[in-house]
Design a protein around this motif. Structure first.
Motif, PDB file in Angstrom:
ATOM      1  N   ASP A 131       0.764  -1.954  10.030  1.00  0.00           N
ATOM      2  CA  ASP A 131      -0.329  -1.880   9.069  1.00  0.00           C
ATOM      3  C   ASP A 131      -1.154  -3.154   9.039  1.00  0.00           C
ATOM      4  OD1 ASP A 131       0.397   0.695   8.408  1.00  0.00           O
ATOM      5  OD2 ASP A 131       1.475   0.117   6.597  1.00  0.00           O
ATOM      6  N   ALA A 132      -0.515  -4.314   9.052  1.00  0.00           N
ATOM      7  CA  ALA A 132      -1.235  -5.587   9.014  1.00  0.00           C
ATOM      8  C   ALA A 132      -2.092  -5.763  10.262  1.00  0.00           C
ATOM      9  CB  ALA A 132      -0.259  -6.747   8.869  1.00  0.00           C
ATOM     10  N   LYS A 133      -1.546  -5.427  11.410  1.00  0.00           N
ATOM     11  CA  LYS A 133      -2.305  -5.559  12.649  1.00  0.00           C
ATOM     12  C   LYS A 133      -3.437  -4.538  12.698  1.00  0.00           C
ATOM     13  CE  LYS A 133       1.322  -7.824  15.120  1.00  0.00           C
ATOM     14  NZ  LYS A 133       2.401  -7.802  16.045  1.00  0.00           N
ATOM     15  N   GLU A 134      -3.186  -3.332  12.247  1.00  0.00           N
ATOM     16  CA  GLU A 134      -4.234  -2.312  12.211  1.00  0.00           C
ATOM     17  C   GLU A 134      -5.367  -2.726  11.271  1.00  0.00           C
ATOM     18  OE1 GLU A 134      -4.634   0.387  14.142  1.00  0.00           O
ATOM     19  OE2 GLU A 134      -2.838  -0.251  15.200  1.00  0.00           O
ATOM     20  N   GLU A 135      -5.021  -3.373  10.166  1.00  0.00           N
ATOM     21  CA  GLU A 135      -6.043  -3.841   9.228  1.00  0.00           C
ATOM     22  C   GLU A 135      -6.922  -4.905   9.889  1.00  0.00           C
ATOM     23  OE1 GLU A 135      -6.252  -6.323   5.080  1.00  0.00           O
ATOM     24  OE2 GLU A 135      -4.609  -4.898   5.321  1.00  0.00           O
ATOM     25  N   ALA A 136      -6.313  -5.826  10.619  1.00  0.00           N
ATOM     26  CA  ALA A 136      -7.080  -6.856  11.320  1.00  0.00           C
ATOM     27  C   ALA A 136      -7.981  -6.228  12.377  1.00  0.00           C
ATOM     28  CB  ALA A 136      -6.144  -7.880  11.954  1.00  0.00           C
ATOM     29  N   ILE A 137      -7.473  -5.254  13.108  1.00  0.00           N
ATOM     30  CA  ILE A 137      -8.269  -4.568  14.122  1.00  0.00           C
ATOM     31  C   ILE A 137      -9.416  -3.798  13.467  1.00  0.00           C
ATOM     32  CG2 ILE A 137      -8.212  -2.690  15.818  1.00  0.00           C
ATOM     33  CD1 ILE A 137      -5.388  -3.717  16.568  1.00  0.00           C
ATOM     34  N   SER A 138      -9.137  -3.163  12.341  1.00  0.00           N
ATOM     35  CA  SER A 138     -10.173  -2.437  11.620  1.00  0.00           C
ATOM     36  C   SER A 138     -11.283  -3.390  11.159  1.00  0.00           C
ATOM     37  CB  SER A 138      -9.555  -1.719  10.420  1.00  0.00           C
ATOM     38  OG  SER A 138     -10.545  -1.098   9.661  1.00  0.00           O
ATOM     39  N   LEU A 195     -17.608 -12.563  21.826  1.00  0.00           N
ATOM     40  CA  LEU A 195     -16.284 -12.555  21.210  1.00  0.00           C
ATOM     41  C   LEU A 195     -16.397 -12.655  19.702  1.00  0.00           C
ATOM     42  CD1 LEU A 195     -13.116 -12.810  21.595  1.00  0.00           C
ATOM     43  CD2 LEU A 195     -13.498 -15.287  21.557  1.00  0.00           C
ATOM     44  N   LEU A 196     -15.671 -11.781  19.005  1.00  0.00           N
ATOM     45  CA  LEU A 196     -15.529 -11.862  17.550  1.00  0.00           C
ATOM     46  C   LEU A 196     -14.066 -12.153  17.248  1.00  0.00           C
ATOM     47  CD1 LEU A 196     -17.664  -8.787  16.577  1.00  0.00           C
ATOM     48  CD2 LEU A 196     -18.242 -11.166  16.206  1.00  0.00           C
ATOM     49  N   VAL A 197     -13.841 -13.044  16.289  1.00  0.00           N
ATOM     50  CA  VAL A 197     -12.485 -13.516  16.012  1.00  0.00           C
ATOM     51  C   VAL A 197     -12.145 -13.367  14.538  1.00  0.00           C
ATOM     52  CG1 VAL A 197     -10.908 -15.485  16.190  1.00  0.00           C
ATOM     53  CG2 VAL A 197     -12.775 -15.239  17.844  1.00  0.00           C
ATOM     54  N   GLU A 198     -10.973 -12.833  14.273  1.00  0.00           N
ATOM     55  CA  GLU A 198     -10.396 -12.744  12.929  1.00  0.00           C
ATOM     56  C   GLU A 198      -9.141 -13.619  12.956  1.00  0.00           C
ATOM     57  OE1 GLU A 198     -10.051 -11.096   8.960  1.00  0.00           O
ATOM     58  OE2 GLU A 198     -11.695 -11.304  10.371  1.00  0.00           O
ATOM     59  N   VAL A 199      -9.022 -14.532  11.994  1.00  0.00           N
ATOM     60  CA  VAL A 199      -7.896 -15.463  11.928  1.00  0.00           C
ATOM     61  C   VAL A 199      -7.166 -15.267  10.606  1.00  0.00           C
ATOM     62  CG1 VAL A 199      -7.221 -17.897  11.951  1.00  0.00           C
ATOM     63  CG2 VAL A 199      -9.161 -17.142  13.333  1.00  0.00           C
ATOM     64  N   LYS A 200      -5.851 -15.150  10.677  1.00  0.00           N
ATOM     65  CA  LYS A 200      -5.014 -15.012   9.475  1.00  0.00           C
ATOM     66  C   LYS A 200      -3.934 -16.086   9.516  1.00  0.00           C
ATOM     67  CE  LYS A 200      -6.779 -11.049   8.110  1.00  0.00           C
ATOM     68  NZ  LYS A 200      -7.818 -11.062   7.119  1.00  0.00           N
ATOM     69  N   ALA A 201      -3.859 -16.894   8.492  1.00  0.00           N
ATOM     70  CA  ALA A 201      -2.867 -17.974   8.450  1.00  0.00           C
ATOM     71  C   ALA A 201      -1.530 -17.475   7.926  1.00  0.00           C
ATOM     72  CB  ALA A 201      -3.364 -19.127   7.601  1.00  0.00           C
ATOM     73  N   THR A 202      -1.184 -16.300   8.356  1.00  0.00           N
ATOM     74  CA  THR A 202       0.118 -15.716   8.049  1.00  0.00           C
ATOM     75  C   THR A 202       0.627 -15.115   9.346  1.00  0.00           C
ATOM     76  OG1 THR A 202      -0.879 -13.597   7.483  1.00  0.00           O
ATOM     77  CG2 THR A 202      -0.481 -15.118   5.666  1.00  0.00           C
ATOM     78  N   LYS A 203       1.829 -14.692   9.325  1.00  0.00           N
ATOM     79  CA  LYS A 203       2.372 -13.976  10.463  1.00  0.00           C
ATOM     80  C   LYS A 203       2.087 -12.502  10.208  1.00  0.00           C
ATOM     81  CE  LYS A 203       6.797 -13.250  12.677  1.00  0.00           C
ATOM     82  NZ  LYS A 203       8.210 -13.576  12.605  1.00  0.00           N
ATOM     83  N   LEU A 204       1.284 -11.877  11.058  1.00  0.00           N
ATOM     84  CA  LEU A 204       0.952 -10.470  10.873  1.00  0.00           C
ATOM     85  C   LEU A 204       2.151  -9.626  11.279  1.00  0.00           C
ATOM     86  CD1 LEU A 204      -2.699 -10.172  12.207  1.00  0.00           C
ATOM     87  CD2 LEU A 204      -1.926 -10.268   9.852  1.00  0.00           C
ATOM     88  N   GLU A 205       2.818  -9.123  10.279  1.00  0.00           N
ATOM     89  CA  GLU A 205       4.013  -8.326  10.556  1.00  0.00           C
ATOM     90  C   GLU A 205       3.725  -6.865  10.284  1.00  0.00           C
ATOM     91  OE1 GLU A 205       7.601  -9.805   8.851  1.00  0.00           O
ATOM     92  OE2 GLU A 205       7.020 -11.863   9.206  1.00  0.00           O
ATOM     93  N   PHE A 211     -15.595  -8.854  23.600  1.00  0.00           N
ATOM     94  CA  PHE A 211     -14.176  -8.976  23.337  1.00  0.00           C
ATOM     95  C   PHE A 211     -13.952  -9.250  21.856  1.00  0.00           C
ATOM     96  CE2 PHE A 211     -14.806  -9.977  27.739  1.00  0.00           C
ATOM     97  CZ  PHE A 211     -13.699  -9.464  28.388  1.00  0.00           C
ATOM     98  N   ALA A 212     -12.739  -8.984  21.420  1.00  0.00           N
ATOM     99  CA  ALA A 212     -12.329  -9.293  20.055  1.00  0.00           C
ATOM    100  C   ALA A 212     -10.975  -9.988  20.116  1.00  0.00           C
ATOM    101  CB  ALA A 212     -12.238  -8.023  19.222  1.00  0.00           C
ATOM    102  N   MET A 213     -10.758 -10.867  19.161  1.00  0.00           N
ATOM    103  CA  MET A 213      -9.505 -11.613  19.110  1.00  0.00           C
ATOM    104  C   MET A 213      -9.023 -11.642  17.679  1.00  0.00           C
ATOM    105  SD  MET A 213      -9.048 -15.763  19.577  1.00  0.00           S
ATOM    106  CE  MET A 213      -9.651 -15.792  21.238  1.00  0.00           C
ATOM    107  N   PHE A 214      -7.711 -11.477  17.496  1.00  0.00           N
ATOM    108  CA  PHE A 214      -7.174 -11.902  16.218  1.00  0.00           C
ATOM    109  C   PHE A 214      -6.012 -12.827  16.475  1.00  0.00           C
ATOM    110  CE2 PHE A 214      -3.377  -9.380  15.440  1.00  0.00           C
ATOM    111  CZ  PHE A 214      -3.605  -8.160  16.032  1.00  0.00           C
ATOM    112  N   ALA A 215      -5.982 -13.828  15.606  1.00  0.00           N
ATOM    113  CA  ALA A 215      -4.978 -14.879  15.734  1.00  0.00           C
ATOM    114  C   ALA A 215      -4.258 -15.024  14.410  1.00  0.00           C
ATOM    115  CB  ALA A 215      -5.650 -16.199  16.112  1.00  0.00           C
ATOM    116  N   ASP A 216      -2.942 -15.114  14.491  1.00  0.00           N
ATOM    117  CA  ASP A 216      -2.152 -15.454  13.321  1.00  0.00           C
ATOM    118  C   ASP A 216      -1.307 -16.666  13.693  1.00  0.00           C
ATOM    119  OD1 ASP A 216       0.103 -14.508  14.728  1.00  0.00           O
ATOM    120  OD2 ASP A 216       0.211 -12.648  13.614  1.00  0.00           O
ATOM    121  N   LEU A 217      -0.370 -17.034  12.873  1.00  0.00           N
ATOM    122  CA  LEU A 217       0.438 -18.219  13.145  1.00  0.00           C
ATOM    123  C   LEU A 217       1.387 -18.035  14.317  1.00  0.00           C
ATOM    124  CD1 LEU A 217       1.226 -19.371   9.512  1.00  0.00           C
ATOM    125  CD2 LEU A 217      -0.328 -20.444  11.155  1.00  0.00           C
ATOM    126  N   GLU A 218       1.607 -16.800  14.732  1.00  0.00           N
ATOM    127  CA  GLU A 218       2.543 -16.527  15.808  1.00  0.00           C
ATOM    128  C   GLU A 218       1.860 -16.227  17.149  1.00  0.00           C
ATOM    129  OE1 GLU A 218       5.427 -12.938  16.275  1.00  0.00           O
ATOM    130  OE2 GLU A 218       6.417 -14.471  15.047  1.00  0.00           O
TER     131      GLU A 218
END
Length: 168
Positions: A39-46, A26-36, A67-74
């Protein structure tokens, strides 16, 4: 004269989880913002895709199923990687529902980036070796997709450099 424009690649994953055989599961990208927005979600996936493509630069192999995970505040989203592309998300879990178990005040205070990463890693470690609970949040969902079994008995690393020859 115009200044040269170039971008230095960023191959530092927020969190990497290894299985008990020390393979990356598992690789994880975490953003302490709400990915709205898309474009923001595509950037995290990229960004996650670049980590997976550069995983060969570490001393660890990718597991057969990664697996891959991205987590934001939401939300927390989990995808499967087939070696070339991601699946549609397999799990979408509300971040507060998951991480409030590790900080009951999660929903009522300001959460900054480092702390959000710490909570996500605490959850992953709980899934791996049950330091807080026999049944950590979202265990059933993760078991359904096969990720829980891969995490059990493994470990995590944070701030992992995929641009060098070692996993730090």
């Amino acid at each position: 004269m115009e200044a040269a424009k170039f971008q230095i690649p960023n191959y530092v994953a927020d969190i990497v989880a290894l299985d008990k055989d020390e393979k990356i599961v598992l690789l994880v990208e975490v953003k302490a913002t709400k990915l709205e927005g898309r474009d923001a979600k595509e950037e995290a996936i990229s960004q996650l895709k670049s980590y997976l493509q550069n995983a060969k630069n570490t001393r660890f192999d990718l597991a057969n199923e990664t697996f891959a995970m991205f987590a934001d505040l939401e939300n927390i989203y989990i995808f499967k990687w087939d070696g070339k592309k991601f699946s549609d998300f397999l799990i979408s879990q509300e971040t507060a529902n998951t991480l409030s178990y590790y900080d009951p005040d999660f929903s009522s205070k300001t959460i900054l980036g480092f702390y959000l990463k710490t909570l996500v890693e605490a959850w992953l470690r709980d899934l791996a070796y049950h330091w807080k609970s026999e049944t950590p949040p979202a265990s059933e969902k993760l078991a359904e997709i096969g990720l829980l079994q891969k995490l059990e008995g493994g470990t995590t690393y944070s701030q992992v450099n995929f641009d060098g020859d070692t996993l730090r």
